[in-house]
Scaffold this motif. Structure first.
Motif, short mmCIF file in Angstrom:
data_model
loop_
_atom_site.label_atom_id
_atom_site.label_comp_id
_atom_site.label_asym_id
_atom_site.label_seq_id
_atom_site.Cartn_x
_atom_site.Cartn_y
_atom_site.Cartn_z
N LEU A 1 20.00 -54.09 26.22
CA LEU A 1 19.98 -55.29 25.39
C LEU A 1 18.74 -55.28 24.50
N GLY A 2 18.68 -56.24 23.58
CA GLY A 2 17.53 -56.33 22.68
C GLY A 2 16.77 -57.62 22.88
N THR A 3 16.61 -58.04 24.14
CA THR A 3 15.96 -59.31 24.44
C THR A 3 14.45 -59.25 24.19
N SER A 4 13.94 -60.31 23.59
CA SER A 4 12.48 -60.50 23.43
C SER A 4 11.78 -59.36 22.70
N ASN A 5 12.39 -58.92 21.61
CA ASN A 5 11.66 -58.08 20.66
C ASN A 5 10.70 -59.01 19.92
N GLU A 6 9.89 -58.46 19.04
CA GLU A 6 8.91 -59.28 18.31
C GLU A 6 8.83 -58.86 16.86
N GLY A 7 8.63 -59.84 16.00
CA GLY A 7 8.36 -59.53 14.61
C GLY A 7 6.93 -59.04 14.42
N LEU A 8 6.73 -58.23 13.39
CA LEU A 8 5.40 -57.74 13.06
C LEU A 8 4.78 -58.53 11.92
N GLY A 9 5.47 -59.57 11.47
CA GLY A 9 5.00 -60.35 10.34
C GLY A 9 5.69 -59.91 9.08
N GLY A 10 6.21 -60.86 8.33
CA GLY A 10 6.89 -60.52 7.09
C GLY A 10 8.39 -60.43 7.28
N ARG A 11 9.02 -59.70 6.39
CA ARG A 11 10.49 -59.66 6.36
C ARG A 11 11.04 -58.61 7.31
N VAL A 12 11.79 -59.07 8.29
CA VAL A 12 12.46 -58.19 9.24
C VAL A 12 13.81 -57.79 8.65
N GLU A 13 14.14 -56.52 8.77
CA GLU A 13 15.44 -56.03 8.34
C GLU A 13 16.09 -55.28 9.49
N ILE A 14 17.35 -55.60 9.75
CA ILE A 14 18.11 -54.95 10.81
C ILE A 14 19.37 -54.38 10.20
N VAL A 15 19.58 -53.09 10.38
CA VAL A 15 20.72 -52.40 9.77
C VAL A 15 21.54 -51.72 10.86
N PRO A 16 22.70 -52.27 11.21
CA PRO A 16 23.56 -51.61 12.19
C PRO A 16 24.29 -50.42 11.57
N ALA A 17 24.85 -49.60 12.43
CA ALA A 17 25.57 -48.42 11.97
C ALA A 17 27.06 -48.70 11.77
N ASP A 18 27.52 -49.87 12.19
CA ASP A 18 28.93 -50.22 12.05
C ASP A 18 29.06 -51.72 11.84
N ASP A 19 30.29 -52.22 11.85
CA ASP A 19 30.54 -53.64 11.59
C ASP A 19 30.87 -54.43 12.85
N THR A 20 30.35 -53.99 13.98
CA THR A 20 30.54 -54.74 15.22
C THR A 20 29.66 -55.99 15.20
N PRO A 21 30.21 -57.17 15.55
CA PRO A 21 29.39 -58.39 15.56
C PRO A 21 28.27 -58.32 16.60
N TRP A 22 27.12 -58.89 16.25
CA TRP A 22 26.00 -59.00 17.17
C TRP A 22 25.30 -60.34 16.92
N LEU A 23 24.51 -60.76 17.89
CA LEU A 23 23.82 -62.04 17.78
C LEU A 23 22.34 -61.82 17.49
N LEU A 24 21.85 -62.54 16.49
CA LEU A 24 20.41 -62.64 16.24
C LEU A 24 19.96 -63.98 16.79
N ILE A 25 19.02 -63.96 17.74
CA ILE A 25 18.57 -65.18 18.41
C ILE A 25 17.11 -65.43 18.06
N LEU A 26 16.86 -66.59 17.44
CA LEU A 26 15.52 -66.98 17.01
C LEU A 26 15.22 -68.39 17.50
N ASP A 27 13.96 -68.78 17.40
CA ASP A 27 13.58 -70.15 17.72
C ASP A 27 14.32 -71.12 16.80
N LYS A 28 14.65 -72.30 17.33
CA LYS A 28 15.44 -73.27 16.57
C LYS A 28 14.74 -73.73 15.29
N SER A 29 13.43 -73.54 15.21
CA SER A 29 12.71 -73.91 13.99
C SER A 29 13.22 -73.13 12.78
N HIS A 30 13.92 -72.02 13.01
CA HIS A 30 14.47 -71.22 11.90
C HIS A 30 15.75 -71.81 11.33
#
Length: 227
Positions: free
Chosen positions: A186-215
């Motif tokens: 799983l990808g639980t509790s990764n962290e941003g390094l500051g600035g714009r995060v980009e995530i590029v999957p290799a296919d079109d399978t759905p996935w969840l991006l989970i952030l604090d509700k302030s977003h």
């Protein structure tokens, strides 16, 4: 007005489907002020009413809605008796909107939370979906996605099915070449390094991006922005 004629109900702007789980009344009021239409999934209509608001519609099998007759005098009530889907799914297949938020679909009962995640997977290919709880917001994503995250901010990536990632930018733990899967990595509790995060999957399978509700406000604006 009651009945299932004229479905789906089409909304030109964002929509929030509200269930009978944990719902913040202040958030409902704020969403209403932002022009987000509110639809109750069965007993979620009562949650909207408790916030002093009137839903644009109430949809479901109506086994947990109080005072159905009273609601039918105030808004559209759609009774769908089939028991193959949850009230959340009934509200999803009975509506259309450029962006759909789901509130009150988690908490209280674990089976309802798991059913909400299942619905997110089923409908992610058809519409933009944001699941909101007391702490987090979870966006069902297909394909690449980028967003702003502060240094050290929690960024969780949860696979709805097995999904491989080509690369990522500005994450403490890169996703480059990784495959995530329920019951596996799983990808639980990764962290941003500051600035714009980009995530590029290799296919079109759905996935969840989970952030604090302030977003939530920023995600709404981002998903409604012209392509």
């Amino acid at each position: 007005m009651s009945g299932a004629d004229g479905l789906p109900i089409v909304f030109e702007g964002p929509l929030a489907i509200v269930g009978g789980g944990v719902v913040d009344p202040a958030l409902l009021v704020e969403l209403d002020r932002r022009g987000v239409a509110l639809v109750g999934a069965d007993g979620g209509g009562d949650a909207i009413g408790d916030a002093g608001l009137v839903p644009a519609a109430i949809i479901g099998d109506l086994d947990s809605l109080s005072n159905r007759t009273g609601w039918e005098q105030r808004t559209r009530v759609v009774h769908l008796a089939e028991q193959e889907t949850t009230d959340f799914e009934k509200a999803l297949y009975s509506t259309a909107a450029p962006l759909t938020l789901a509130l009150g679909m988690t908490g209280k009962r674990l089976d309802h939370t798991l059913s909400a995640l299942n619905a997110m997977q089923k409908f992610a290919l058809r519409r933009h979906l944001l699941l909101v709880d007391e702490v987090d917001v979870a966006l069902a994503v297909i394909g690449p996605f980028s967003f702003e995250a502060a240094k050290g901010e929690r960024v969780s990536i949860y696979p709805l099915a097995e999904v491989s990632f080509a690369r990522s930018e500005r994450l403490l733990y890169p996703l480059d070449g990784l495959t995530l899967a329920p019951g596996g990595r799983l990808g639980t509790s990764n962290e941003g390094l500051g600035g714009r995060v980009e995530i590029v999957p290799a296919d079109d399978t759905p996935w969840l991006l989970i952030l604090d509700k302030s977003h939530l406000p920023a995600l709404i604006d981002l998903l409604l922005a012209p392509a």
